[in-house]
Design a protein around this motif. Structure first.
Motif, PDB file in Angstrom:
ATOM      1  N   LEU A  92       0.826  -1.208   0.000  1.00  0.00           N
ATOM      2  CA  LEU A  92       0.000   0.000   0.000  1.00  0.00           C
ATOM      3  C   LEU A  92       0.859   1.257   0.000  1.00  0.00           C
ATOM      4  CD1 LEU A  92      -2.758  -1.073   2.529  1.00  0.00           C
ATOM      5  CD2 LEU A  92      -3.021  -0.759   0.067  1.00  0.00           C
ATOM      6  N   HIS A 146       0.638   2.300  -3.908  1.00  0.00           N
ATOM      7  CA  HIS A 146      -0.486   3.223  -3.898  1.00  0.00           C
ATOM      8  C   HIS A 146      -0.190   4.558  -3.220  1.00  0.00           C
ATOM      9  CE1 HIS A 146      -2.924   0.043  -5.514  1.00  0.00           C
ATOM     10  NE2 HIS A 146      -2.617  -0.735  -4.501  1.00  0.00           N
ATOM     11  N   LEU A 148      -0.398   5.407  -0.163  1.00  0.00           N
ATOM     12  CA  LEU A 148      -1.406   5.764   0.828  1.00  0.00           C
ATOM     13  C   LEU A 148      -0.730   6.257   2.098  1.00  0.00           C
ATOM     14  CD1 LEU A 148      -4.024   2.868   0.559  1.00  0.00           C
ATOM     15  CD2 LEU A 148      -4.002   5.077  -0.581  1.00  0.00           C
ATOM     16  N   ALA A 185      -5.909   4.139   7.098  1.00  0.00           N
ATOM     17  CA  ALA A 185      -5.493   4.946   5.951  1.00  0.00           C
ATOM     18  C   ALA A 185      -6.136   6.310   6.106  1.00  0.00           C
ATOM     19  CB  ALA A 185      -5.952   4.306   4.639  1.00  0.00           C
ATOM     20  N   TRP A 192      -8.609  -7.988   2.092  1.00  0.00           N
ATOM     21  CA  TRP A 192      -8.523  -7.417   0.751  1.00  0.00           C
ATOM     22  C   TRP A 192      -9.296  -8.297  -0.212  1.00  0.00           C
ATOM     23  CZ3 TRP A 192      -7.329  -2.647   0.417  1.00  0.00           C
ATOM     24  CH2 TRP A 192      -6.467  -2.082   1.347  1.00  0.00           C
ATOM     25  N   PRO A 245      -6.194  -7.350  -3.934  1.00  0.00           N
ATOM     26  CA  PRO A 245      -5.020  -6.580  -3.515  1.00  0.00           C
ATOM     27  C   PRO A 245      -4.031  -6.249  -4.624  1.00  0.00           C
ATOM     28  CG  PRO A 245      -4.815  -8.847  -2.802  1.00  0.00           C
ATOM     29  CD  PRO A 245      -6.200  -8.702  -3.363  1.00  0.00           C
TER      30      PRO A 245
END
Length: 191
Positions: free
Chosen positions: A35, A39, A41, A80, A169, A172
């Protein structure tokens, strides 16, 4: 050949897969590393294992892998940060199917392929926040909630709770997509 329904991925309970249980050599869960790196995040560990507790992160949400690895404790839950670049649509699996069908009627395909997680009662879909204003749903669409508050925190997998099922998830390995047009303010109400 049957056309894949845009709601299949969102509502398929069998699609949810548990997060990997193993940790890497640094001790940080591989899903959290993914993540952060893929991503970008803003993440933080939390100690609370209650779904309804006030979310007080151990450190400020960040993308810094070293800071998070130092702050993480064994079996911690994760949050998050929702904010300027990220929104999350929460679908109540018991009552949200009809509302979601109405909302997405003009854009039936593609948007449901975004990064998702869930449990036995809800599904959460990540979207990149658009530059325009988001549409306000209020109570008009039962079972659909948009998490978009600046600096808001949302619990994510791998998180578990003292009661209820853990967060898992769904897909994922996918990316976070741009928000669909039905989330934007200028979209006409379908209801």
């Amino acid at each position: 050949m049957k056309k894949k329904s845009h709601l299949t991925l969102v509502f398929s309970r069998q699609a949810a897969m548990p997060a990997p249980a193993s940790k890497n050599v640094d001790g940080l869960h591989p899903a959290i590393q993914d993540l952060l790196t893929r991503h970008q995040l803003l993440l933080a560990p939390v100690c609370s294992h209650s779904r309804y507790a006030s979310l007080k992160p151990i450190c400020h949400p960040t993308t810094d892998l070293d800071v998070i690895a130092l702050a993480a404790v064994p079996n911690c839950n994760w949050v998050a940060q929702i904010g300027p670049t990220l929104i999350v649509v929460e679908i109540d699996l018991a009552v949200g199917r009809e509302s979601l069908s109405i909302l997405s009627a003009d854009e039936p395909d593609g948007w449901s392929d975004t990064l998702q997680f869930g449990d036995d009662t809800s599904r959460f879909l990540f979207f990149r926040r658009p530059e325009g204003l988001l549409r306000f749903f209020g109570n008009r669409f039962a079972g659909v909630r948009v998490h978009s508050r600046e600096s808001g925190l949302l619990q994510i997998p791998p998180s578990w709770f003292v009661s209820g099922s853990p967060l898992k998830w769904v897909n994922p390995d996918t990316m976070i997509l741009e928000a669909p047009s039905w989330l934007l303010e200028d979209q006409q109400d379908a209801a």
